[in-house]
Enzyme design. Structure first.
Site, PDB file in Angstrom:
ATOM      1  N   ASP A 196     -28.711 -41.638  76.498  1.00 56.31           N
ATOM      2  CA  ASP A 196     -28.507 -41.124  74.829  1.00 56.31           C
ATOM      3  C   ASP A 196     -27.442 -40.016  75.281  1.00 56.31           C
ATOM      4  O   ASP A 196     -26.981 -39.080  76.133  1.00 56.31           O
ATOM      5  CB  ASP A 196     -30.148 -40.035  75.366  1.00 56.31           C
ATOM      6  CG  ASP A 196     -29.959 -38.349  73.767  1.00 56.31           C
ATOM      7  OD1 ASP A 196     -30.235 -39.386  72.908  1.00 56.31           O
ATOM      8  OD2 ASP A 196     -29.962 -37.603  74.191  1.00 56.31           O
ATOM      9  N   TYR A 241     -21.914 -33.789  71.623  1.00 57.42           N
ATOM     10  CA  TYR A 241     -22.048 -33.445  73.643  1.00 57.42           C
ATOM     11  C   TYR A 241     -20.340 -33.497  73.653  1.00 57.42           C
ATOM     12  O   TYR A 241     -19.753 -33.839  74.997  1.00 57.42           O
ATOM     13  CB  TYR A 241     -22.464 -34.514  75.023  1.00 57.42           C
ATOM     14  CG  TYR A 241     -23.956 -34.799  73.704  1.00 57.42           C
ATOM     15  CD1 TYR A 241     -25.048 -33.435  73.317  1.00 57.42           C
ATOM     16  CD2 TYR A 241     -24.828 -35.556  73.768  1.00 57.42           C
ATOM     17  CE1 TYR A 241     -26.059 -33.110  72.895  1.00 57.42           C
ATOM     18  CE2 TYR A 241     -26.274 -34.953  74.350  1.00 57.42           C
ATOM     19  CZ  TYR A 241     -26.879 -34.821  73.452  1.00 57.42           C
ATOM     20  OH  TYR A 241     -28.194 -34.306  73.419  1.00 57.42           O
ATOM     21  N   HIS A 255     -28.217 -34.958  63.883  1.00 53.84           N
ATOM     22  CA  HIS A 255     -29.128 -34.802  64.954  1.00 53.84           C
ATOM     23  C   HIS A 255     -29.694 -33.253  64.260  1.00 53.84           C
ATOM     24  O   HIS A 255     -30.234 -32.821  65.515  1.00 53.84           O
ATOM     25  CB  HIS A 255     -27.138 -33.955  65.759  1.00 53.84           C
ATOM     26  CG  HIS A 255     -27.731 -33.532  66.809  1.00 53.84           C
ATOM     27  ND1 HIS A 255     -26.324 -33.993  68.010  1.00 53.84           N
ATOM     28  CD2 HIS A 255     -28.751 -32.889  67.699  1.00 53.84           C
ATOM     29  CE1 HIS A 255     -26.714 -32.926  69.210  1.00 53.84           C
ATOM     30  NE2 HIS A 255     -28.579 -32.944  69.219  1.00 53.84           N
TER      31      HIS A 255
END
Length: 281
Positions: A43, A48, A103
């Site tokens: 994931d 990120y 997200h």
């Protein structure tokens, strides 16, 4: 390994590695360790800023691409960019994504969902879903979508079990995936006597007991770690099973206590924040 079957027939591993808060170097090392230990679910997310590192680790691992279940998430500031999915594929250096999520329910998330539907129809994405959406916003997607979300990634752990939300999701054929599966590393939760007693009984750690509870309760887990020993341990969950009575004991620990709650102000900030993805390592 155990699998969940998504509402479009795709099989998804029940346990994987999360890369939230890992630098590119840490993410690359963690994903390599995880794939070596037998993990097949990874994931990541645009936000990120480690997608390139994840892609590198997948290549370096030597594990065939079709054996890896790769999951990533579109960030709100990209929802209206027509090439958002293509750029994500480029960073990951792959032809397809196994699961792509919206997200955050921030900005023009319907536009983001349309991008994912288009990519799904083109075969660039095998399944699509949502992250951090509540029941009301999930219903909005369901009322307007052409391709049903397959997964909801949200905060779930023994102190916040989301029982009502899970009933709603089950009715809609949406699988739940837990982030913060160990409760944000809360020592009080991790060291609770319920888990300590069960860990002693099964010869496991308290964390392994919690992760096993998740799997038996139908929650896909993606604990993150940069420690190779912890990575191995977090996957050593498939050689024991908690009893019905033990599952009930953990179910009784639910306090509806979350560690993360988004506010309208936070969602507004998310929509404006542009992660530096193009220059990532």
């Amino acid at each position: 390994m155990e699998f969940a079957t998504l509402n479009n027939g795709v099989k998804m591993p029940m346990a994987g590695i999360g890369t939230f808060l890992l630098s590119p170097d840490e993410a690359e090392a963690s994903v390599l360790s995880a794939l070596e230990a037998g993990y097949r679910l990874i994931d990541t997310a645009n936000a990120y800023v480690n997608e390139k590192a994840v892609g590198r680790a997948m290549k370096k691992s030597g594990v065939p691409r079709e054996e890896i279940f790769l999951e990533t998430k579109l960030w709100p500031s990209f929802y209206e960019q027509e090439d958002a999915v293509e750029k994500t594929l480029e960073r990951l250096d792959t032809d397809y994504i196994d699961l792509l999520l919206i997200h955050q329910p921030a900005g023009n998330y319907m536009a983001g969902y349309r991008l994912m539907e288009k990519a799904y129809k083109e075969g660039k994405v095998k399944a699509i879903g949502l992250s951090n959406f509540d029941e009301e916003k999930i219903q909005e997607i369901l009322d307007n979508c052409e391709v049903k979300p397959a997964v909801l990634q949200t905060e779930v752990h023994p102190c916040s079990q989301e029982k009502e939300l899970k009933k709603f999701l089950a009715k809609e054929g949406i699988v739940i995936q837990a982030w913060y599966p160990l409760g944000h590393g809360d020592k009080a939760l991790l060291q609770d006597q319920v888990f300590t007693a069960l860990a002693e009984k099964y010869g496991k750690s308290n964390a392994q007991i919690i992760l096993r509870w998740h799997i038996q309760d139908g929650n896909i887990v993606i604990p993150g770690s940069k420690n190779p020993d912890h990575i191995k341990a977090n996957f050593d969950l498939f050689d024991f099973e908690l009893s019905e009575e033990e599952m009930k004991q953990i179910a009784a620990m639910d306090q509806k206590k979350r560690y993360y709650t988004s506010t309208p102000e936070m969602l507004k900030k998310y929509a404006e924040m542009v992660p530096p993805v193009d220059g990532q390592k």
